[in-house]
Design an enzyme around this catalytic site. Structure first.
Site, PDB file in Angstrom:
ATOM      1  N   LEU A 126     -13.014  51.521 -25.206  1.00 30.21           N
ATOM      2  CA  LEU A 126     -13.368  50.384 -24.134  1.00 30.21           C
ATOM      3  C   LEU A 126     -12.298  50.083 -23.316  1.00 30.21           C
ATOM      4  O   LEU A 126     -11.250  49.765 -23.716  1.00 30.21           O
ATOM      5  CB  LEU A 126     -14.026  49.195 -24.832  1.00 30.21           C
ATOM      6  N   HIS A 183      -3.239  44.532 -30.717  1.00 29.98           N
ATOM      7  CA  HIS A 183      -2.342  44.210 -29.717  1.00 29.98           C
ATOM      8  C   HIS A 183      -2.948  43.110 -28.789  1.00 29.98           C
ATOM      9  O   HIS A 183      -4.255  42.788 -28.937  1.00 29.98           O
ATOM     10  CB  HIS A 183      -2.780  45.376 -28.629  1.00 29.98           C
TER      11      HIS A 183
END
Length: 338
Positions: free
Chosen positions: A127, A231
């Site tokens: 995505l 992240h």
């Protein structure tokens, strides 16, 4: 302005490549390599072309398009069954407790064990939303459209689903987890390994990494701190997954140490709550905002729309109907926007 999620086409390759260059590294499913992206598109075309309702080793690539301009502004992917061509490895975080009677002390050691527990699961991944569009719920549209696609093609997917989130990457583009573990065995920095991994997959890591458990106490402090953390750009994605019912069950990526989220497919919120209905009218009178999907395989399209229930049927707004190419008597899947 209306956005629609649809099947990727050959002419989307240039847009995918431009988005791949914006990911900042460590984004395995969207490599900045035209040949690798073309291979993905070819595999996706084959999956969309197969009309049998049975599970296989397939990849579906979806695209977010601005219907007013035709611009591609995002993408996502769905894998029907991982680990069929090569073993699907993860590290499982576990704890070993030992007691010494002589010292009268108990020692608890955290370990990473190489496992293929998740083999055979379906996967949502890849995505990416263009930085200029990160408002208005478009990331949510991209993410949740995958679940409506799964609902519409339920026999093509397994009983379990996973999502791998990108791990921590430092300001220099390196990975503390890679540097503290895998990098010691390969003589490659993270950037080189990342580029190789994006094109060839991380089977090379699994082939060469030691198969015995690794005590995390033997890793550097920065490597240990990165275990299971997403992240910073993936924190919102992690929250979206948690809202859908995914959980972190101590599996991490063997490449960058990022968390792997898992769920049972039929308990995923968007899949569980989605309803099929017949459109009895298209108008401009409003309704409850929802994701609305129409079409099968390469004809699948999903967009935001206003939905009003009329018994077991629905009325949707004109803009949404045009975006998903549906009209009166069409059957759609819809789920409330959350």
């Amino acid at each position: 302005m209306t956005f629609v999620v649809r099947a990727a086409r050959d002419e989307d390759l240039a847009h995918l490549y431009e988005m791949a260059k914006l990911t900042g590294g460590g984004f395995t499913n969207l490599p900045p390599d035209r040949r690798a992206l073309k291979t993905k598109l070819d595999r996706s075309h084959a999956a969309f072309a197969r009309d049998e309702d049975s599970i296989g080793d397939e990849l579906f690539v979806l695209i977010l398009e601005n219907t007013a301009t035709g611009e591609v502004r995002g993408t996502c992917q769905i894998f029907t069954q991982v680990g069929q061509r090569h073993p699907f490895y993860s590290y499982r975080i576990s704890m070993l407790t030992q007691h010494s009677r002589e010292l009268d002390r108990t020692f608890r050691a955290e370990m990473l064990s190489l496992t293929t527990d998740l083999e055979g699961s379906s996967e949502v991944g890849g995505l990416f939303l263009h930085p200029g569009e990160r408002a208005g719920g478009l990331g949510l549209l991209l993410a949740r459209s995958r679940y409506l696609f799964i609902k519409a093609h339920r026999q093509r997917f397994g009983g379990r689903i996973l999502a791998e989130l990108r791990g921590v990457i430092d300001e220099a583009g390196g990975s503390p987890f890679w540097d503290g573990l895998a990098g010691r065995f390969f003589g490659m920095n993270f950037q080189d390994a990342d580029a190789f991994n994006a094109i060839n997959g991380h089977q090379f890591i699994a082939d060469l990494m030691p198969k015995h458990p690794i005590y995390t106490a033997m890793l550097s402090e920065t490597a240990r701190a990165a275990i299971g953390l997403p992240h910073p750009s993936g924190r919102a994605a992690m929250r979206m997954l948690e809202n859908e019912g995914f959980a972190f069950e101590k599996y991490i990526d063997i490449f960058d140490g990022g968390p792997t989220m898992t769920a049972r497919i039929d308990t995923v919120r968007s899949i569980r709550e989605a309803r099929e209905a017949r459109i009895v009218a298209v108008d401009r009178d409003g309704g409850t905002e929802a994701l609305v999907a129409h079409g099968r395989l390469s004809d699948f399209r999903c967009a935001y729309g206003d939905v009003r229930a009329v018994g077991d049927d629905v009325v949707i707004n004109e803009e949404c109907a045009a975006a998903i190419q549906a009209g009166e008597e069409s059957r759609v899947l819809h789920v409330a926007r959350i």
